[in-house]
Design a protein around this motif. Structure first.
Motif, short mmCIF file in Angstrom:
data_model
loop_
_atom_site.label_atom_id
_atom_site.label_comp_id
_atom_site.label_asym_id
_atom_site.label_seq_id
_atom_site.Cartn_x
_atom_site.Cartn_y
_atom_site.Cartn_z
N GLY A 89 0.81 -1.20 0.00
CA GLY A 89 0.00 0.00 0.00
C GLY A 89 0.85 1.26 0.00
N VAL A 90 0.22 2.35 -0.40
CA VAL A 90 0.86 3.66 -0.34
C VAL A 90 -0.01 4.54 0.55
CG1 VAL A 90 1.64 5.68 -1.63
CG2 VAL A 90 1.83 3.41 -2.66
N LEU A 91 0.52 4.90 1.71
CA LEU A 91 -0.19 5.78 2.62
C LEU A 91 0.20 7.22 2.35
CD1 LEU A 91 0.35 3.87 6.01
CD2 LEU A 91 -1.35 3.42 4.22
N THR A 92 -0.74 8.13 2.50
CA THR A 92 -0.45 9.56 2.47
C THR A 92 -0.81 10.12 3.84
OG1 THR A 92 -0.91 9.76 0.10
CG2 THR A 92 -0.95 11.79 1.40
N VAL A 93 0.12 10.86 4.44
CA VAL A 93 -0.11 11.43 5.76
C VAL A 93 -0.20 12.95 5.66
CG1 VAL A 93 0.96 9.51 6.99
CG2 VAL A 93 2.37 11.45 6.25
N ASP A 94 -0.58 13.58 6.77
CA ASP A 94 -0.89 15.00 6.76
C ASP A 94 0.32 15.90 6.99
OD1 ASP A 94 -0.41 14.37 9.39
OD2 ASP A 94 -2.29 15.18 10.17
N GLY A 95 1.49 15.44 6.65
CA GLY A 95 2.70 16.26 6.74
C GLY A 95 3.63 15.90 5.60
N THR A 96 4.88 16.27 5.72
CA THR A 96 5.85 15.97 4.67
C THR A 96 7.09 15.33 5.28
OG1 THR A 96 7.12 18.04 4.75
CG2 THR A 96 5.07 18.05 3.47
N SER A 97 7.94 14.81 4.38
CA SER A 97 9.19 14.19 4.81
C SER A 97 10.14 15.20 5.43
CB SER A 97 9.87 13.51 3.62
OG SER A 97 10.10 14.44 2.57
N LEU A 98 9.87 16.50 5.27
CA LEU A 98 10.73 17.53 5.88
C LEU A 98 10.64 17.52 7.40
CD1 LEU A 98 9.91 20.44 3.41
CD2 LEU A 98 11.97 19.04 3.45
N SER A 99 9.63 16.82 7.94
CA SER A 99 9.50 16.73 9.40
C SER A 99 10.07 15.42 9.95
CB SER A 99 8.02 16.86 9.79
OG SER A 99 7.54 18.14 9.46
N LEU A 100 10.77 14.67 9.13
CA LEU A 100 11.48 13.47 9.57
C LEU A 100 12.81 13.50 8.83
CD1 LEU A 100 10.54 11.27 11.57
CD2 LEU A 100 10.21 9.79 9.61
N SER A 101 13.79 14.12 9.42
CA SER A 101 14.91 14.72 8.68
C SER A 101 15.98 13.76 8.20
CB SER A 101 15.56 15.81 9.53
OG SER A 101 14.63 16.84 9.77
N GLU A 102 15.82 12.47 8.42
CA GLU A 102 16.84 11.55 7.91
C GLU A 102 16.93 11.62 6.39
OE1 GLU A 102 19.98 9.34 9.09
OE2 GLU A 102 18.43 10.14 10.41
N GLN A 103 15.83 12.06 5.74
CA GLN A 103 15.88 12.21 4.27
C GLN A 103 16.93 13.22 3.85
OE1 GLN A 103 14.27 10.13 2.65
NE2 GLN A 103 12.41 9.55 3.74
N TRP A 104 17.28 14.14 4.75
CA TRP A 104 18.30 15.14 4.46
C TRP A 104 19.63 14.46 4.11
CZ3 TRP A 104 20.55 18.94 8.63
CH2 TRP A 104 21.24 19.98 7.99
#
Length: 472
Positions: free
Chosen positions: A349-364
């Protein structure tokens, strides 16, 4: 549950009784409704416990020292307030962080300023407030000496300014390409300049910035700094402390789970077959972590010495400064998103949540925050064997806005309105990369306190963190 014929690997975080109480309280659902978007919750008693553990290690070793909270790890005001209340120091790297530390009650002499290429205004305030300044270059030292000798730092007509308190940052010989620190020749020049500056500068010792979490390299470099302190004293300088900086790992997950995850994970376990290697990830299991890592550094024998670092420090009368960030925030907070949409794909599945990846900074770091999020339904945390695999996307229109590329094994198919609670995110994850992209508000930080002993309910009490940007 299968994805292209293989089991989806899981990485559960260590069990956490306090966080489990919060999840079971029903409070998070109410806060999600109230804020209408993602938020972070903070547990200040965990910060206090982690700080006490670091201090206990110094006491056990009989080593004088000081613990400074590395403020860059999380912007919340509550951590600085805990430092002020408990007499701990704060490590800042710029004028904004210095201002926040002072505004929330930390004394200037309890602050260490460590950022590179500090500007005149930052240096001026640091000197006036009696902060300790980690000097990163000869040019910066010259700038600081000129400022300390200048007339504009006088506190009143005829009154002399405080001396500039200085640590000289050592370039690690094992990391010669680091952009931080002074090499051997630069150190010799800097020591001479400090001696020539007289009462305008108090050269208190040395520091370093070392990448990685290994124990022995820290002990080896700290041993070198002890030797440097002895040489600096021969020039008439105080040189009575060294800073080993941060780099104390956090242990997020059990060893068996971490090894199993690394052995199993492959591109088909990620949305769009995103590929990661073990080197791309933070070491989510560390057998030596937090205050235990400081204990190991003090117990290690530095290269070229016959005794442990702790003994070297005691015999030389040198204090040890440590600047943990993530390690002081271990289990001190989590991040909460609400599920806005669920889309079934072929096998996941693909979930969409009410924020962005910018609030979970390991993507940095072009990486992934791996501890499994908890699925929180209206009935409470979902439990049981894996039943549905899903990645987690953000609310933006960008294809790469993935909160979690990994196909997470959930105990049930998430529903719109359910919450995903990412555990143990206080250290660097919450706000290193935050942005009001798409006009989305920044996730608020909520401080959870224990109810008073005579309260009718054991439900946590909550308040908004008092950071200056909280109401924007």
């Amino acid at each position: 549950m299968a994805v292209t014929g293989t089991r989806v690997p899981s990485l559960p975080a260590h069990p956490d009784g306090r966080a489990a109480e919060v999840l079971a309280s029903g409070l998070l659902q109410e806060l999600s409704h109230a804020f209408g978007g993602p938020f972070h919750f903070l547990l200040p008693e965990r910060f206090d416990a982690n700080l006490a553990a670091f201090r206990a290690v110094l006491a056990e070793a009989g080593v004088a020292g000081r613990v400074y909270y590395a403020k860059k790890a999380n912007k919340a005001a509550v951590w600085v307030e805990r430092c002020a209340a408990g007499g701990a120091g704060v490590d800042v790297s710029g004028a904004g962080e210095l201002r926040e530390a002072l505004a929330h009650g930390v004394r200037g002499e309890d602050i260490v300023v460590t950022g590179p290429a500090k500007d005149t205004n930052l240096l001026r305030v640091a000197v006036l407030q009696g902060a300790l300044i980690a000097v990163d270059s000869v040019e910066e030292l010259d700038h600081l000496v000129a400022l300390a000798l200048g007339p504009d730092l006088a506190l009143a007509p005829g009154e002399a300014a405080r001396p500039a308190r200085v640590l000289l940052r050592r370039l690690p010989p094992t990391q010669p390409h680091s952009r931080f620190g002074l090499g051997n020749g630069e150190l010799a020049v800097a020591l001479r300049r400090c001696a020539e500056a007289g009462d305008a500068v108090r050269m208190e010792g040395f520091s370093f910035h070392l990448t990685g979490y290994a124990v022995q390299p820290r002990a080896d470099l700290a041993g070198q700094l002890v030797t440097l302190c002895r040489a600096a004293r021969a020039l008439g300088l105080a040189a009575d402390r060294i800073s080993v900086g941060g780099g104390f790992a956090v242990d997020y997950a059990a060893a068996e789970d971490w090894r199993g995850f690394l052995a199993e994970q492959r591109p088909e376990h990620y949305h769009a077959e995103r590929s990661f290697t073990a080197a791309d990830f933070y070491p989510y299991h560390s057998p030596v972590a937090g205050a235990g890592a400081l204990r190991a550094v003090l117990a290690a024998t530095p290269a070229g010495h016959a005794h442990s670092l702790g003994r070297l420090l005691r015999e030389a009368g040198i204090a040890l400064l440590a600047e943990p960030g993530r390690a002081l925030l271990d289990r001190a907070g989590s991040t909460v998103f609400r599920v806005r949409g669920v889309k079934d794909r072929d096998g996941y599945g693909v979930l969409t949540v009410d924020g962005t990846s910018l609030s979970l900074s390991e993507q940095w770091f072009n990486s992934e925050y791996l501890p499994d999020p908890v699925l929180l339904t209206p009935a409470g945390p979902a439990a049981g064997p894996a039943a549905y695999a899903a990645c987690v996307g953000g609310a933006s229109c960008l294809e790469g806005d993935m909160v979690t590329w990994r196909k997470v094994p959930f105990p049930a198919r998430p529903a719109v309105g359910d919450l995903l609670v990412y555990p143990n995110t206080a250290g660097y994850q919450m706000d290193s990369n935050e942005s009001p992209f798409h006009e989305l508000p920044l996730p608020p930080k909520v401080v959870l306190d224990h109810p008073p002993p005579d309260a009718a309910t054991r439900r946590p009490r909550w308040r908004l963190d008092r950071h200056a940007t909280a109401a924007r």
